[in-house]
Design an enzyme around this catalytic site. Structure first.
Site, PDB file in Angstrom:
ATOM      1  N   CYS A 266       1.752   5.434  -6.661  1.00  0.00           N
ATOM      2  CA  CYS A 266       0.566   4.782  -7.246  1.00  0.00           C
ATOM      3  C   CYS A 266      -0.176   5.673  -8.257  1.00  0.00           C
ATOM      4  O   CYS A 266      -0.685   5.174  -9.262  1.00  0.00           O
ATOM      5  CB  CYS A 266      -0.375   4.330  -6.136  1.00  0.00           C
TER       6      CYS A 266
ATOM      7  N   HIS B 217      -7.520   4.673  -7.696  1.00  0.00           N
ATOM      8  CA  HIS B 217      -7.175   6.090  -7.838  1.00  0.00           C
ATOM      9  C   HIS B 217      -7.634   6.576  -9.217  1.00  0.00           C
ATOM     10  O   HIS B 217      -7.578   5.842 -10.203  1.00  0.00           O
ATOM     11  CB  HIS B 217      -5.662   6.287  -7.760  1.00  0.00           C
TER      12      HIS B 217
HETATM   13  N1  LIG Z   1      -1.260   1.748  -0.198  1.00  0.00           N
HETATM   14  C1  LIG Z   1      -0.959   2.021  -1.473  1.00  0.00           C
HETATM   15  O1  LIG Z   1      -1.831   2.100  -2.351  1.00  0.00           O
HETATM   16  C2  LIG Z   1       0.490   2.248  -1.857  1.00  0.00           C
HETATM   17  C3  LIG Z   1       0.782   2.386  -3.212  1.00  0.00           C
HETATM   18  C4  LIG Z   1       2.094   2.571  -3.608  1.00  0.00           C
HETATM   19  C5  LIG Z   1       3.097   2.618  -2.670  1.00  0.00           C
HETATM   20  N2  LIG Z   1       2.808   2.500  -1.349  1.00  0.00           N
HETATM   21  C6  LIG Z   1       3.918   2.534  -0.388  1.00  0.00           C
HETATM   22  O2  LIG Z   1       4.069   1.211   0.158  1.00  0.00           O
HETATM   23  C7  LIG Z   1       4.508   1.312   1.506  1.00  0.00           C
HETATM   24  C8  LIG Z   1       3.518   0.548   2.416  1.00  0.00           C
HETATM   25  O3  LIG Z   1       2.242   1.128   2.323  1.00  0.00           O
HETATM   26  P1  LIG Z   1       0.956   0.451   2.993  1.00  0.00           P
HETATM   27  O4  LIG Z   1      -0.186   1.209   2.433  1.00  0.00           O
HETATM   28  O5  LIG Z   1       1.014  -1.013   2.836  1.00  0.00           O
HETATM   29  O6  LIG Z   1       1.175   0.830   4.557  1.00  0.00           O
HETATM   30  P2  LIG Z   1       0.604   0.105   5.862  1.00  0.00           P
HETATM   31  O7  LIG Z   1      -0.702  -0.535   5.599  1.00  0.00           O
HETATM   32  O8  LIG Z   1       0.696   1.131   6.927  1.00  0.00           O
HETATM   33  O9  LIG Z   1       1.684  -1.064   6.163  1.00  0.00           O
HETATM   34  C9  LIG Z   1       2.972  -0.781   6.655  1.00  0.00           C
HETATM   35  C10 LIG Z   1       3.753  -2.080   6.818  1.00  0.00           C
HETATM   36  O10 LIG Z   1       5.076  -1.754   7.273  1.00  0.00           O
HETATM   37  C11 LIG Z   1       5.313  -2.366   8.557  1.00  0.00           C
HETATM   38  N3  LIG Z   1       6.078  -1.440   9.392  1.00  0.00           N
HETATM   39  C12 LIG Z   1       5.680  -0.246   9.904  1.00  0.00           C
HETATM   40  N4  LIG Z   1       6.661   0.308  10.647  1.00  0.00           N
HETATM   41  C13 LIG Z   1       7.684  -0.584  10.635  1.00  0.00           C
HETATM   42  C14 LIG Z   1       8.978  -0.622  11.241  1.00  0.00           C
HETATM   43  N5  LIG Z   1       9.424   0.388  12.022  1.00  0.00           N
HETATM   44  N6  LIG Z   1       9.775  -1.702  11.028  1.00  0.00           N
HETATM   45  C15 LIG Z   1       9.346  -2.719  10.230  1.00  0.00           C
HETATM   46  N7  LIG Z   1       8.131  -2.760   9.634  1.00  0.00           N
HETATM   47  C16 LIG Z   1       7.321  -1.694   9.837  1.00  0.00           C
HETATM   48  C17 LIG Z   1       3.937  -2.639   9.141  1.00  0.00           C
HETATM   49  O11 LIG Z   1       4.047  -3.695  10.064  1.00  0.00           O
HETATM   50  P3  LIG Z   1       3.041  -3.854  11.337  1.00  0.00           P
HETATM   51  O12 LIG Z   1       1.752  -4.425  10.796  1.00  0.00           O
HETATM   52  O13 LIG Z   1       3.778  -4.818  12.206  1.00  0.00           O
HETATM   53  O14 LIG Z   1       2.873  -2.500  11.938  1.00  0.00           O
HETATM   54  C18 LIG Z   1       3.168  -3.029   7.873  1.00  0.00           C
HETATM   55  O15 LIG Z   1       3.503  -4.351   7.504  1.00  0.00           O
HETATM   56  C19 LIG Z   1       4.629   2.801   1.836  1.00  0.00           C
HETATM   57  O16 LIG Z   1       5.957   3.208   1.607  1.00  0.00           O
HETATM   58  C20 LIG Z   1       3.692   3.441   0.823  1.00  0.00           C
HETATM   59  O17 LIG Z   1       4.039   4.760   0.537  1.00  0.00           O
HETATM   60  C21 LIG Z   1       1.514   2.292  -0.914  1.00  0.00           C
END
Ligand SMILES: NC(=O)c1ccc[n+]([C@@H]2O[C@H](COP(=O)([O-])OP(=O)(O)OC[C@H]3O[C@@H](n4cnc5c(N)ncnc54)[C@H](OP(=O)(O)O)[C@@H]3O)[C@@H](O)[C@H]2O)c1
Length: 350
Positions: A148, A241
């Site tokens: 990001c 950010h």
């Molecule tokens: N947040 C940002 O600004 C951002 C920006 C760019 C990239 N990213 C990337 O995008 C990805 C997600 O980020 P996020 O911020 O959305 O994280 P998050 O809020 O922690 O969400 C994680 C998601 O993955 C699921 N998950 C977790 N463990 C799992 C497993 N073992 N099997 C299947 N599903 C699973 C969770 O499901 P449950 O709800 O069922 O636990 C939830 O839907 C990461 O790789 C992060 O680095 C994030």
């Protein structure tokens, strides 16, 4: 316009919810499947997802069953927002099973045959898909969007690099809480505080920037030969950010030349009129106290980055501050724009 059915892996998370929100009235994509962890599987999306965005959860997804992130999934294309540690195996298996995978996670970003795509900057890198197709004849492939903070940094650097060449860049980020997912950083750690460490983030910005600004030669990317240094901080801001950036240029340029290069930047997504492409990718602000997360993160529906504080620098050549919405331009919006570009250029016909 043809409608494609899309599945969202990690649909209940911070980025997953953005996907759901941004796709609600999308002209080309409709959400047909959602997947998340075993904590959520077996429930409906409405039951499993604790909706954290302003506005209501779109009614069309409430009754979708949350499934395991495994094929077969009832969709034509997969958007992935899975945590990095499980993304590699899962995304790889979807691609092997014939699905296009448009990923947010870091798992495949630096793979030699995977485009690390910002449609305004390096759409030529999509030619790497030919290399993936030599290895995988199922019709599946993987395209990733950058980290990001990398996305906003590189969007600001791209017009400067094209016009004057950049030999060195130093970026100090101030990153919002939503970038850590939900529930993210404990409130007692971040209230009244700044955390000077985000695991793996500095290395990602340094390596991804060179790949995106690199050249496609002989089915591989020649990284841009610039020095990149990043220092990352988590700050007590909800979304948006920011980075304070210093650049050293290869060719001499005046301040007004830089301002003009940034403000007039316009690229293929704008020419093609892609649904998620902001009419203006970069807004340059002149006020002394802009950009600010609260005031500028929603520019261009969260897809426009804002540059301000553009000045000469006493150590390198020039400095500026850049800001963008981390879960829109930095994640879900970026991935959706990537998918729109793939369709528009005929890299994927469904
Ligand atoms: N947040 C940002 O600004 C951002 C920006 C760019 C990239 N990213 C990337 O995008 C990805 C997600 O980020 P996020 O911020 O959305 O994280 P998050 O809020 O922690 O969400 C994680 C998601 O993955 C699921 N998950 C977790 N463990 C799992 C497993 N073992 N099997 C299947 N599903 C699973 C969770 O499901 P449950 O709800 O069922 O636990 C939830 O839907 C990461 O790789 C992060 O680095 C994030």
């Amino acid at each position: 316009m043809k409608k494609y059915r899309v599945g969202i892996l990690g649909a209940t998370g911070m980025v997953g919810q953005r996907f759901i929100q941004l796709l609600e009235h999308h002209p080309q994509f409709e959400v047909s499947a959602v997947a998340a962890s075993d904590r959520s599987q077996g429930k409906t999306y409405g039951e499993a997802c604790s909706w954290r965005l302003t506005g209501e959860m779109p009614p069309a997804v409430r009754s979708l069953p949350v499934q395991p992130p495994a094929s077969p999934l009832d969709c034509d294309l997969v958007f992935s927002s899975l945590p990095g540690d499980i993304a590699r195996e899962t995304e790889g298996s979807f691609a092997a099973a014939g699905y296009p995978v448009i990923s947010n996670s870091s798992a495949y970003r630096m793979d030699e045959d995977v485009p690390l795509l910002i449609p305004e900057v390096n759409h030529q890198h999509l030619d790497l898909l030919a290399r993936q197709r030599q290895q995988n004849t199922s019709g599946g492939f993987i395209v990733t969007n950058p980290n990001c903070s990398t996305i906003m940094l590189v969007l600001a650097l791209a017009p400067l690099h094209a016009a004057f060449g950049i030999s060195a860049v130093a970026a100090t980020t101030l990153q919002a809480l939503s970038g850590a997912g939900y529930p993210g950083v404990a409130s007692l750690d971040i209230l009244d505080n700044v955390l000077p460490y985000i695991g793996g983030e500095e290395e990602k910005i340094e390596s991804e920037t060179k790949k995106i600004l690199g050249h496609y030669v002989d089915q591989r990317i020649e990284p841009a030969p610039m020095a990149v240094s990043a220092q990352c901080h988590r700050v007590n801001v909800m979304d948006g950010h920011m980075a304070a950036v210093r650049v050293k240029l290869e060719r001499k340029a005046e301040l007004h030349d830089l301002r003009e290069a940034l403000a007039s930047f316009y690229s293929l997504p704008q020419e093609l009129g892609l649904h998620s492409a902001p009419p203006v990718p970069i807004v340059v602000r002149e006020e002394q106290d802009r950009p600010q997360p609260k005031l500028d993160r929603d520019a261009g529906n969260g897809m426009t980055i804002t540059v301000g504080r553009l000045r000469e620098d006493t150590v390198l050549d020039y400095r500026f501050v850049v800001l963008s919405h981390n879960t829109i331009r930095g994640a879900a919006g970026a991935a959706i724009l990537n998918a729109e570009l793939l369709v528009a250029l005929g890299h994927w016909t469904g």
